[in-house]
Design a protein around this motif. Structure first.
Motif, PDB file in Angstrom:
ATOM      1  N   UNK A  87     -47.595  42.997  -2.187  1.00  0.00           N
ATOM      2  CA  UNK A  87     -47.817  44.143  -3.084  1.00  0.00           C
ATOM      3  C   UNK A  87     -47.119  45.343  -2.449  1.00  0.00           C
ATOM      4  N   UNK A  88     -46.000  45.746  -3.052  1.00  0.00           N
ATOM      5  CA  UNK A  88     -45.140  46.781  -2.472  1.00  0.00           C
ATOM      6  C   UNK A  88     -45.138  48.028  -3.355  1.00  0.00           C
ATOM      7  N   UNK A  89     -45.197  49.207  -2.708  1.00  0.00           N
ATOM      8  CA  UNK A  89     -45.146  50.457  -3.474  1.00  0.00           C
ATOM      9  C   UNK A  89     -44.172  51.429  -2.819  1.00  0.00           C
ATOM     10  N   UNK A  90     -43.906  52.534  -3.488  1.00  0.00           N
ATOM     11  CA  UNK A  90     -43.010  53.575  -2.958  1.00  0.00           C
ATOM     12  C   UNK A  90     -43.758  54.878  -2.705  1.00  0.00           C
ATOM     13  N   UNK A  91     -45.026  54.729  -2.294  1.00  0.00           N
ATOM     14  CA  UNK A  91     -45.891  55.890  -2.093  1.00  0.00           C
ATOM     15  C   UNK A  91     -45.710  56.566  -0.756  1.00  0.00           C
ATOM     16  N   UNK A  92     -46.796  57.209  -0.285  1.00  0.00           N
ATOM     17  CA  UNK A  92     -46.716  58.048   0.923  1.00  0.00           C
ATOM     18  C   UNK A  92     -46.604  57.216   2.200  1.00  0.00           C
TER      19      UNK A  92
ATOM     20  N   UNK B 166     -51.510  53.187  -6.539  1.00  0.00           N
ATOM     21  CA  UNK B 166     -51.499  54.262  -7.529  1.00  0.00           C
ATOM     22  C   UNK B 166     -52.048  55.559  -6.942  1.00  0.00           C
ATOM     23  N   UNK B 167     -53.120  55.431  -6.159  1.00  0.00           N
ATOM     24  CA  UNK B 167     -53.766  56.616  -5.589  1.00  0.00           C
ATOM     25  C   UNK B 167     -52.844  57.333  -4.606  1.00  0.00           C
ATOM     26  N   UNK B 168     -52.168  56.545  -3.748  1.00  0.00           N
ATOM     27  CA  UNK B 168     -51.344  57.135  -2.694  1.00  0.00           C
ATOM     28  C   UNK B 168     -49.864  57.176  -3.086  1.00  0.00           C
ATOM     29  N   UNK B 169     -49.597  57.386  -4.369  1.00  0.00           N
ATOM     30  CA  UNK B 169     -48.206  57.461  -4.829  1.00  0.00           C
ATOM     31  C   UNK B 169     -47.551  58.780  -4.422  1.00  0.00           C
TER      32      UNK B 169
END
Length: 402
Positions: A334-339, A296-299
């Motif tokens: 745990x996968x994200x679409x951040x930076x 969430x922080x590095x989104x």
């Protein structure tokens, strides 16, 4: 080498030539006494001996050889033209001879027997050498094993003592961290309270003063977060008994804590069924808090942050292990679409106080991922990450499943 013993020179010459024609090395002695002297100085593989000789006869010489540890195994063939009665032949065998041949001698048969006994003697020598070598090897290995057992016992004792010292120091460190945490938090709380009072009572009209105070408050908050994170990191050294843990429940509790931030960032969270594992629930909660909190922080500037938490059962404790419904490990991603980040820094991100980003833009202490790694290590698991700058990150965890 073969030793020929005979008191008649002509017999020695004839027999010597017969043996030498078959490439057999020969030495000679013309009496029992001379033969004994030579036998004590030279190793012979076979002795061909006349029975009746002046001084020591053949029987007496063989009896002496049989009583000596060094010479008792040398094969002896008696060769006689006079003592051909059975009682002499029996006596020859009783004294220790391996063969008793009467003259006239069939030279072909004699050569065959001589070669046979030479070959047997050589084989015995080889066997003895092998036996000696094995005995030596066994002795060396036994000594090495004894020394190893002594060293293992000493090392085990040393490790037990070190472990006891380490446990004591860990206990002292935990007590120290609690005390330090309290002693550091208390003045920081007072600083925050008094700074806010000063801001509300005396600096409302002073924009520059308000800015300085806000910076001070943020610095105090960062210090408080750092102390809290350090305390959490130190607690990981304590021994806590694991229990059966449903990671679905743990994950839902963490997502509930992030409700406000998820809504504010318009984030989309997708999850699949997570496994039940043997773990310390509060520590697994910390892992998910750190990973989802970072996602969430590095989104970055994306309008709709997406976070996917998935799980699958795998065959082996390996990041690339194939999926296996009967496997003993689970792989949680745990996968994200951040930076994202550059994987050349992969080793750094799990080290305490290491941060890849500007702390003015992304606040943090650089302890979260170090805590996550330490927790996963304590649970006999693995953790790594895959990422590219601007393309998000995937944190992969391997844990033993129930």
């Amino acid at each position: 080498m073969v030793l020929i013993v005979d008191d008649i020179q002509a017999n020695i010459i004839a027999l010597k030539k017969t043996l030498e024609l078959h490439n057999i090395d020969v030495d000679t002695a013309e009496s029992g006494e001379e033969a004994l002297k030579k036998i004590l100085k030279t190793d012979y593989c076979l002795i061909i001996m006349d029975v009746q000789m002046p001084g020591l006869d053949g029987f007496e010489v063989v009896k002496i050889l049989s009583g000596n540890k060094r010479t008792k195994d040398i094969p002896v063939i008696f060769l006689s033209a006079l003592n051909i009665e059975k009682k002499y032949i029996f006596k020859g065998y009783e004294t220790g001879a391996v063969e008793y041949i009467t003259k006239p001698v069939d030279s072909d048969l004699l050569i065959l027997k001589v070669k046979t006994f030479i070959k047997l003697y050589e084989q015995q020598r080889e066997l003895k050498a092998t036996k000696d070598l094995l005995s030596k090897e066994i002795k060396i290995r036994k000594e090495a094993q004894d020394n190893l057992e002594i060293k293992i016992a000493e090392r085990t004792k040393e490790l037990v003592q070190k472990n006891e010292e380490l446990e004591l120091r860990n206990h002292e460190l935990q007590q120290f961290s609690w005390v330090v945490s309290h002693d550091l938090n208390e003045p920081i709380r007072k600083i925050q309270i008094f700074i806010k009072i000063i801001k509300d009572l005396y600096l409302k009209a002073d924009e520059k003063g308000v800015d300085y105070v806000d910076r001070t408050i943020k610095s105090a908050e960062r210090m408080q977060t750092l102390i809290t994170d350090l305390l959490a990191y130190s607690r990981l050294s304590s021994q806590v008994k694991p229990e059966t843990t449903d990671l679905n429940i743990v994950l839902q509790e963490v997502l509930s804590d992030f409700d406000y931030l998820i809504e504010r960032k318009n984030a989309v969270i997708k999850t699949t069924e997570l496994p039940i594992v043997s773990s310390i629930p509060s520590q697994m909660r910390q892992v998910f808090q750190n990973l989802i909190g970072n996602a969430l922080k590095f989104s970055g500037a994306v309008s709709e942050p997406k976070i996917e938490i998935t799980s699958e059962i795998i065959a082996e404790k390996d990041f690339d292990s194939p999926v296996d419904s009967n496997g003993k490990f689970c792989r949680i991603t745990v996968k994200d679409n951040g930076i994202g980040f550059d994987e050349i820094y992969l080793d750094r991100i799990f080290i305490i106080f290491q941060s890849l980003n500007d702390r003015q833009t992304y606040e943090g202490t650089g302890i979260g991922l170090a805590i996550a790694k330490k927790i996963i290590d304590k649970h006999n698991g693995l953790i790594t990450a895959k990422s590219k700058p601007g393309e998000g990150a995937s944190f992969i965890i391997i844990l033993p499943s129930i």
